[in-house]
Design an enzyme around this catalytic site. Structure first.
Site, PDB file in Angstrom:
ATOM      1  N   ARG A  70      33.240 -14.632 -24.058  1.00 16.69           N
ATOM      2  CA  ARG A  70      34.082 -13.448 -23.853  1.00 16.69           C
ATOM      3  C   ARG A  70      33.217 -12.244 -23.501  1.00 16.69           C
ATOM      4  O   ARG A  70      32.098 -12.116 -24.017  1.00 16.69           O
ATOM      5  CB  ARG A  70      34.877 -13.143 -25.123  1.00 16.69           C
ATOM      6  CG  ARG A  70      35.832 -14.262 -25.473  1.00 16.69           C
ATOM      7  CD  ARG A  70      36.563 -13.992 -26.779  1.00 16.69           C
ATOM      8  NE  ARG A  70      37.386 -15.136 -27.133  1.00 16.69           N
ATOM      9  CZ  ARG A  70      37.557 -15.585 -28.364  1.00 16.69           C
ATOM     10  NH1 ARG A  70      36.978 -14.983 -29.388  1.00 16.69           N
ATOM     11  NH2 ARG A  70      38.306 -16.632 -28.588  1.00 16.69           N
ATOM     12  N   ASP A  73      42.786 -12.813 -28.077  1.00 15.57           N
ATOM     13  CA  ASP A  73      41.697 -13.268 -28.949  1.00 15.57           C
ATOM     14  C   ASP A  73      41.338 -12.243 -30.016  1.00 15.57           C
ATOM     15  O   ASP A  73      40.176 -12.098 -30.375  1.00 15.57           O
ATOM     16  CB  ASP A  73      40.433 -13.604 -28.128  1.00 15.57           C
ATOM     17  CG  ASP A  73      40.753 -14.517 -26.971  1.00 15.57           C
ATOM     18  OD1 ASP A  73      41.424 -15.531 -27.199  1.00 15.57           O
ATOM     19  OD2 ASP A  73      40.334 -14.212 -25.838  1.00 15.57           O
ATOM     20  N   GLN A  81      48.565 -14.226 -26.296  1.00 13.71           N
ATOM     21  CA  GLN A  81      47.875 -13.272 -25.421  1.00 13.71           C
ATOM     22  C   GLN A  81      48.015 -11.858 -26.018  1.00 13.71           C
ATOM     23  O   GLN A  81      47.986 -11.730 -27.223  1.00 13.71           O
ATOM     24  CB  GLN A  81      48.390 -13.330 -23.975  1.00 13.71           C
ATOM     25  CG  GLN A  81      48.030 -14.637 -23.262  1.00 13.71           C
ATOM     26  CD  GLN A  81      49.040 -15.739 -23.504  1.00 13.71           C
ATOM     27  OE1 GLN A  81      50.241 -15.520 -23.423  1.00 13.71           O
ATOM     28  NE2 GLN A  81      48.587 -16.930 -23.794  1.00 13.71           N
ATOM     29  N   GLY A 113      45.370 -19.723 -27.838  1.00 10.33           N
ATOM     30  CA  GLY A 113      44.594 -20.517 -28.788  1.00 10.33           C
ATOM     31  C   GLY A 113      44.422 -19.772 -30.087  1.00 10.33           C
ATOM     32  O   GLY A 113      44.026 -18.615 -30.085  1.00 10.33           O
ATOM     33  N   HIS A 114      44.779 -20.404 -31.181  1.00  7.92           N
ATOM     34  CA  HIS A 114      44.594 -19.794 -32.495  1.00  7.92           C
ATOM     35  C   HIS A 114      43.695 -20.715 -33.291  1.00  7.92           C
ATOM     36  O   HIS A 114      43.908 -21.911 -33.294  1.00  7.92           O
ATOM     37  CB  HIS A 114      45.910 -19.768 -33.285  1.00  7.92           C
ATOM     38  CG  HIS A 114      46.892 -18.764 -32.792  1.00  7.92           C
ATOM     39  ND1 HIS A 114      46.550 -17.681 -32.048  1.00  7.92           N
ATOM     40  CD2 HIS A 114      48.227 -18.689 -32.974  1.00  7.92           C
ATOM     41  CE1 HIS A 114      47.647 -16.982 -31.792  1.00  7.92           C
ATOM     42  NE2 HIS A 114      48.667 -17.586 -32.334  1.00  7.92           N
ATOM     43  N   GLY A 165      41.883 -12.354 -33.045  1.00  9.68           N
ATOM     44  CA  GLY A 165      41.764 -12.934 -34.388  1.00  9.68           C
ATOM     45  C   GLY A 165      43.137 -13.077 -35.004  1.00  9.68           C
ATOM     46  O   GLY A 165      43.327 -12.980 -36.213  1.00  9.68           O
ATOM     47  N   LYS A 166      44.102 -13.330 -34.127  1.00  9.41           N
ATOM     48  CA  LYS A 166      45.498 -13.434 -34.542  1.00  9.41           C
ATOM     49  C   LYS A 166      45.718 -14.577 -35.525  1.00  9.41           C
ATOM     50  O   LYS A 166      46.513 -14.468 -36.434  1.00  9.41           O
ATOM     51  CB  LYS A 166      46.346 -13.713 -33.296  1.00  9.41           C
ATOM     52  CG  LYS A 166      47.416 -12.700 -33.051  1.00  9.41           C
ATOM     53  CD  LYS A 166      48.185 -13.079 -31.800  1.00  9.41           C
ATOM     54  CE  LYS A 166      47.628 -12.405 -30.583  1.00  9.41           C
ATOM     55  NZ  LYS A 166      47.415 -13.255 -29.432  1.00  9.41           N
ATOM     56  N   GLY A 167      44.996 -15.679 -35.294  1.00  9.74           N
ATOM     57  CA  GLY A 167      45.223 -16.891 -36.081  1.00  9.74           C
ATOM     58  C   GLY A 167      45.277 -16.614 -37.571  1.00  9.74           C
ATOM     59  O   GLY A 167      46.220 -16.991 -38.251  1.00  9.74           O
ATOM     60  N   ASN A 223      47.952 -21.848 -22.883  1.00  5.63           N
ATOM     61  CA  ASN A 223      46.830 -20.952 -22.552  1.00  5.63           C
ATOM     62  C   ASN A 223      46.376 -20.209 -23.802  1.00  5.63           C
ATOM     63  O   ASN A 223      45.278 -19.694 -23.869  1.00  5.63           O
ATOM     64  CB  ASN A 223      47.231 -19.946 -21.447  1.00  5.63           C
ATOM     65  CG  ASN A 223      48.544 -19.219 -21.738  1.00  5.63           C
ATOM     66  OD1 ASN A 223      49.293 -19.609 -22.635  1.00  5.63           O
ATOM     67  ND2 ASN A 223      48.839 -18.191 -20.987  1.00  5.63           N
TER      68      ASN A 223
END
Ligand code: IMP
Length: 429
Positions: free
Chosen positions: A304, A13, A223, A40-41, A15-17, A38
């Site tokens: 989170r 998480d 991940q 999510g972007h 902020g890869k998207g 599992n």
């Protein structure tokens, strides 16, 4: 050839998207090589927000997306995700999505086992996403998986289902859960076959062609290094190798074709699920990070856990993940904090250590050693150049670079794609 692999450098998480989307716009092909739904972007493109889980981010940018054999694929999850993005106006079909023919499938018995196991663990849960990821990878290494290519061979499918059910139903019964019926599973798979098989091919061949044509390939990790099944905070990890090296095995290319490895880290730390988190904050600062950073899981919606930036941990991720440059995200979430802390090492049983040890007991005892830096009151949100950043923010970023032993090649200052400070282009030859 200038390929890039992008991986998370913390617990996911990061902020890869947004960064993946930006890189995808410069690539020809985007490949997922591990994990499953599992991940999510969230991609914000203009006034559209796309929530992607299995689809490689490139499809949003009109690029070819490839799901590699290192992924575990839930057919229902994939088809619903395709339907969802199609409803938002995106075209997804075999022309822009290919799936490795040797990709193992997640069947309904996998999440059932995942959930039954978690329930049986009581207070000692891993905190999995409940999507069946772990059991699906177990079947892969246990040589029981049903792979997408098996859908073309009903007899093979039937035989493999017998073997799979022998294993799973014994486990499910032992855990007090409902066993599965073969016929219902077989019927469902045969119905899925014509929908999935058009996407299936030997993607290693396509990637080999891409290499000869000097195409730019982006390997999109899911991940993060601290959730890697070998190098993460085991057993509180996911069930695949998340390090960049796995891009080769998980896509069917040689290790030298992975290209530049970019790691993504938040300017602070978050984690979902259970497990050690030395810099976790339980005070108002932690709450503030969670609120300002909108820290809720993309996949499960879970809040989170939040804490200070752990440079010791990211340095470790840089080393084991082969990270050559760091993309630092969400700097703006720290705006307004008068002082900031960075963890530089741990004290374990009175001893100072500069790495997180592998043993679970030692990890749980790790107390962070902090260095305190001055914060900034100005807004950094939307900054697009170093000149727009306060001197203390630059100092913070520079100190991170020194401590993690990797240059910050990209800095992100808002969810908007263009609010980025680019230091060097990872796709440059
Ligand atoms: P699993 O991958 O569902 O087996 O979950 C194992 C651990 O990895 C749990 O702590 C999850 O919260 C974590 N995890 C899995 N996928 C992600 C992700 O995309 N982001 C953050 N944590 C994840």
């Amino acid at each position: 050839m200038a390929n890039v692999a992008i991986i998370g450098a913390q617990w996911g998480d990061e902020g890869k998207g947004k960064v993946v989307d930006w890189l995808a716009s410069r690539a020809d092909i985007v490949v997922r090589f591990q994990g499953g739904h599992n991940a999510g972007h969230t991609l914000v493109v203009g006034n559209q927000t796309y929530k992607l889980s299995l689809l490689p981010s490139g499809v949003v940018r009109g690029k070819l997306g490839i799901i590699g054999n290192g992924v575990v694929l839930d057919p229902d999850a994939l088809l619903s995700e395709i339907a969802r993005v199609q409803a938002q106006g995106l075209e997804v079909g075999p022309h822009n999505l290919r799936i490795a023919e040797n990709t193992p499938l997640i069947l309904p018995l996998h999440p059932a086992l995942d959930k039954a196991r978690e329930a049986a663990r009581g207070g000692d849960k891993i905190g999995t996403t409940g999507r069946g990821i772990g059991p699906a990878y177990e079947d892969k290494v246990g040589r029981r998986s049903i792979r997408i290519c098996d859908l073309a061979e009903p007899e093979t499918l039937s035989r493999k289902l017998d073997e799979l059910l022998l294993h799973h139903n014994s486990l499910l019964k032992g855990l007090g859960a409902e066993p599965f019926e073969k016929q219902a599973l077989l019927d469902a798979l045969l119905e899925l076959a014509p929908k999935l098989l058009p996407f299936s091919e030997a993607v290693w061949e396509r990637l080999d062609e891409a290499r000869h044509e000097n195409k730019r390939v982006l390997f999109e990790g899911a991940q993060a290094v601290m959730l890697d099944v070998d190098h993460g905070t085991y057993p509180y990890v996911t069930s695949s190798n998340t390090v960049a090296g796995n891009a080769a095995a998980g896509a069917g290319i040689g290790p030298h074709q992975i290209g530049t490895v970019l790691g993504i880290a938040k300017a602070y730390t978050t984690r979902v699920g259970s497990g050690p988190f030395p810099t976790e904050l339980f005070d108002d600062v932690g709450k503030r990070l969670g609120e300002r950073g909108r820290e809720f899981g993309t996949v499960t919606g879970r809040p989170r856990r939040c804490g200070w930036f752990d440079a010791c941990l990211v340095r470790q991720a840089v080393k084991v993940g082969g990270i050559q440059g760091l993309a630092l995200t969400k700097l703006d979430v720290l705006d307004g904090l008068t002082e900031l802390k960075i963890c530089t090492g741990y004290r374990i049983d009175g001893e100072v250590v500069k790495r997180l040890p592998a043993a679970a007991g030692a990890q749980a005892k790790a107390e962070p050693i902090y260095e305190t830096l001055e914060g900034w009151s100005e807004s950094t949100q939307g900054a697009r150049s170093w000149a727009q950043l306060p001197a203390t923010a630059i100092k913070y970023v520079k100190r991170i670079e020194e401590l993690v032993e990797a240059p910050v090649t990209l800095l992100s200052t808002s969810p908007e794609r263009d609010d980025t400070i680019l230091v060097s282009d990872p796709f440059a030859d």
